[in-house]
Design a protein around this motif. Structure first.
Motif, mmCIF file in Angstrom:
data_model
loop_
_atom_site.group_PDB
_atom_site.id
_atom_site.type_symbol
_atom_site.label_atom_id
_atom_site.label_comp_id
_atom_site.label_asym_id
_atom_site.label_seq_id
_atom_site.Cartn_x
_atom_site.Cartn_y
_atom_site.Cartn_z
ATOM 1 N N ARG A 1 -5.160 -7.204 4.914
ATOM 2 C CA ARG A 1 -6.453 -6.956 5.562
ATOM 3 C C ARG A 1 -7.435 -8.093 5.298
ATOM 4 O O ARG A 1 -8.453 -8.199 5.959
ATOM 5 C CB ARG A 1 -7.054 -5.644 5.075
ATOM 6 N N LEU B 1 3.230 1.749 -1.772
ATOM 7 C CA LEU B 1 2.600 2.161 -3.034
ATOM 8 C C LEU B 1 3.578 2.931 -3.926
ATOM 9 O O LEU B 1 3.624 2.722 -5.142
ATOM 10 C CB LEU B 1 1.354 3.014 -2.723
ATOM 11 N N LEU C 1 -5.980 2.583 -8.271
ATOM 12 C CA LEU C 1 -5.900 1.601 -7.188
ATOM 13 C C LEU C 1 -7.198 0.796 -7.214
ATOM 14 O O LEU C 1 -8.280 1.367 -7.011
ATOM 15 C CB LEU C 1 -5.725 2.301 -5.831
ATOM 16 N N ASP D 1 -10.411 0.986 -4.757
ATOM 17 C CA ASP D 1 -11.291 2.153 -4.700
ATOM 18 C C ASP D 1 -12.209 2.153 -5.914
ATOM 19 O O ASP D 1 -11.746 2.175 -7.053
ATOM 20 C CB ASP D 1 -10.467 3.453 -4.698
ATOM 21 N N TYR E 1 -5.926 8.012 5.017
ATOM 22 C CA TYR E 1 -5.713 8.444 3.632
ATOM 23 C C TYR E 1 -4.542 9.400 3.479
ATOM 24 O O TYR E 1 -4.027 9.933 4.456
ATOM 25 C CB TYR E 1 -6.969 9.182 3.142
ATOM 26 N N GLY E 2 -4.184 9.662 2.204
ATOM 27 C CA GLY E 2 -3.342 10.800 1.875
ATOM 28 C C GLY E 2 -4.262 12.011 1.880
ATOM 29 O O GLY E 2 -5.354 11.956 1.329
ATOM 30 N N GLU F 1 0.673 11.997 4.058
ATOM 31 C CA GLU F 1 0.117 10.644 4.084
ATOM 32 C C GLU F 1 -0.318 10.269 5.498
ATOM 33 O O GLU F 1 0.468 10.383 6.437
ATOM 34 C CB GLU F 1 1.166 9.642 3.556
ATOM 35 N N LYS F 2 -1.539 9.824 5.627
ATOM 36 C CA LYS F 2 -2.106 9.329 6.887
ATOM 37 C C LYS F 2 -1.756 10.199 8.105
ATOM 38 O O LYS F 2 -1.117 9.742 9.051
ATOM 39 C CB LYS F 2 -1.669 7.878 7.111
ATOM 40 N N ILE G 1 -7.205 11.669 -0.684
ATOM 41 C CA ILE G 1 -6.877 11.137 -2.016
ATOM 42 C C ILE G 1 -7.581 9.786 -2.175
ATOM 43 O O ILE G 1 -7.561 8.950 -1.281
ATOM 44 C CB ILE G 1 -5.356 10.970 -2.188
ATOM 45 N N GLN H 1 6.016 5.994 0.314
ATOM 46 C CA GLN H 1 4.656 6.475 0.069
ATOM 47 C C GLN H 1 4.596 7.326 -1.195
ATOM 48 O O GLN H 1 5.405 8.236 -1.379
ATOM 49 C CB GLN H 1 4.165 7.297 1.271
ATOM 50 N N THR I 1 2.361 9.511 -1.778
ATOM 51 C CA THR I 1 2.042 10.879 -1.338
ATOM 52 C C THR I 1 3.318 11.673 -1.045
ATOM 53 O O THR I 1 3.416 12.858 -1.373
ATOM 54 C CB THR I 1 1.141 10.831 -0.082
HETATM 55 C C1 G1P Z 1 -3.281 4.528 -0.450
HETATM 56 C C2 G1P Z 1 -2.544 5.866 -0.530
HETATM 57 C C3 G1P Z 1 -3.362 6.971 0.137
HETATM 58 C C4 G1P Z 1 -4.744 7.042 -0.488
HETATM 59 C C5 G1P Z 1 -5.427 5.651 -0.412
HETATM 60 C C6 G1P Z 1 -6.741 5.662 -1.172
HETATM 61 O O1 G1P Z 1 -3.345 4.132 0.902
HETATM 62 O O2 G1P Z 1 -1.279 5.727 0.088
HETATM 63 O O3 G1P Z 1 -2.713 8.210 -0.029
HETATM 64 O O4 G1P Z 1 -5.527 7.995 0.185
HETATM 65 O O5 G1P Z 1 -4.604 4.641 -1.007
HETATM 66 O O6 G1P Z 1 -7.408 4.452 -1.014
HETATM 67 P P1 G1P Z 1 -3.679 2.601 1.344
HETATM 68 O O7 G1P Z 1 -5.164 2.426 1.188
HETATM 69 O O8 G1P Z 1 -2.894 1.707 0.421
HETATM 70 O O9 G1P Z 1 -3.235 2.496 2.768
#
Ligand code: G1P
Length: 294
Positions: free
Chosen positions: A16, A109, A129, A132, A169-170, A189-190, A202, A228, A230
């Motif tokens: 990204r 992930l 992560l 966040d 998101y999850g 997931e998503k 999440i 995933q 999730t």
């Molecule tokens: C990941 C997880 C997702 C979560 C998110 C939070 O997604 O797979 O479940 O909600 O982080 O930031 P990504 O942001 O890597 O697509």
């Protein structure tokens, strides 16, 4: 028992942020006065992590160098008499016990977490992560560790999002057990907006039992053809209870250029030295752009 180890995934491509991340790890982008990953390490150390496991990959040397001792730089600062910077640089190298595992392929992930299996071993662990960030950064993991201690089961941080955002998101399905705590009944997931079981998303903080590794070993690629986390957690749910904690306060997603800019502005405004000047600067920019629009 509270978790003693923390895993921080930092092995992704950072697509990204391309082209910036072609030659520089996303985790090393600055957020005001520190790189993004610094916040994550600081957070887990404050929550009692004795060992931090960073999931690294090709091209992430800068992350390892950042937390390492740099004797030449220290000598330079010492000779210059810059004791304040010298202190900062030394503190950084002593900040945490960090080890690195390599994610050799970017398979998602869930795969990144699985890479840490041998180092984590058979004990619960925090998973953070770094993209966040929370306004109440310290409280989130502490509160999750309390819930973990109480139930001896995995805990996820969640937050309500707008319906048009659920596909990022999850998402969990859960029943409230009070005090911002939920018992999870399902995860996806998503999901598409119309298929999401709720708007509880999440948010990049987890305390997980080690059984998640066995489940991830048997998890096939899912959304985005990635393994995933999730999906692994959904498998875990058929063996063990999972809880969720609904985070309070603001949340920043530094994982996209727009989110990173917003996080930079929000954190700069809160910075004790920079805050007042940034506030005045932003006010002046907004009033100029308003008069341009007239
Ligand atoms: C990941 C997880 C997702 C979560 C998110 C939070 O997604 O797979 O479940 O909600 O982080 O930031 P990504 O942001 O890597 O697509």
């Amino acid at each position: 028992m509270r978790p003693r180890k923390a895993v921080i995934p930092a092995g992704g491509w950072g697509t990204r942020f391309l082209p910036t991340t072609k030659s520089q790890p996303k985790e090393m982008l600055p957020l005001v006065d520190r790189p993004i990953i610094h916040y994550a390490v600081e957070e887990v150390v404050r929550c009692g992590a004795e060992l931090v496991v960073i999931v690294s990959s090709l091209g992430k040397r800068a992350v390892e160098d950042y937390f390492d001792k740099n004797a030449d730089l220290e000598l330079f600062l010492e000779r210059k008499g810059d004791t304040s910077l010298l202190h900062k640089v030394r503190q950084l190298a002593d900040m945490a016990d960090i080890c690195y595992v390599r994610q050799k392929e970017q398979l998602g992930l869930g795969h990144a977490v699985l890479t840490a299996k041998q180092v984590v071993g058979n004990e619960p662990f925090m998973l953070v992560l770094p993209d966040d960030l929370f306004e109440q950064q310290e409280r989130v993991l502490q509160r999750m560790a309390d819930i973990f201690e109480q139930h001896q089961a995995s805990v996820l941080a969640v937050r309500r999002v707008n319906e048009d955002q659920v596909s990022r998101y999850g998402i969990i399905e859960a029943s409230s057990i009070g005090d911002r705590t939920y018992r999870v009944t399902s995860l996806v997931e998503k999901p598409k907006r119309e298929e999401a079981p709720s708007n509880l998303a999440i948010m990049g903080r987890y305390i997980l039992t080690p059984q998640v590794f066995e489940e991830l070993e048997n998890t096939s690629p899912g959304a985005g053809k990635e393994i995933q986390l999730t999906d692994g957690l959904r498998r875990l749910l058929s063996r063990q209870a999972i809880y969720a904690y609904e985070v309070e306060g603001d949340y920043y997603d530094a994982g996209t250029p727009l989110g990173w800019i917003k996080a930079t502005i929000a954190l700069a405004l809160k910075h004790p030295e920079m805050g007042p000047e940034i506030r005045e600067y932003l006010k002046s920019l907004v009033s100029v752009s308003r008069s341009d629009a007239c």
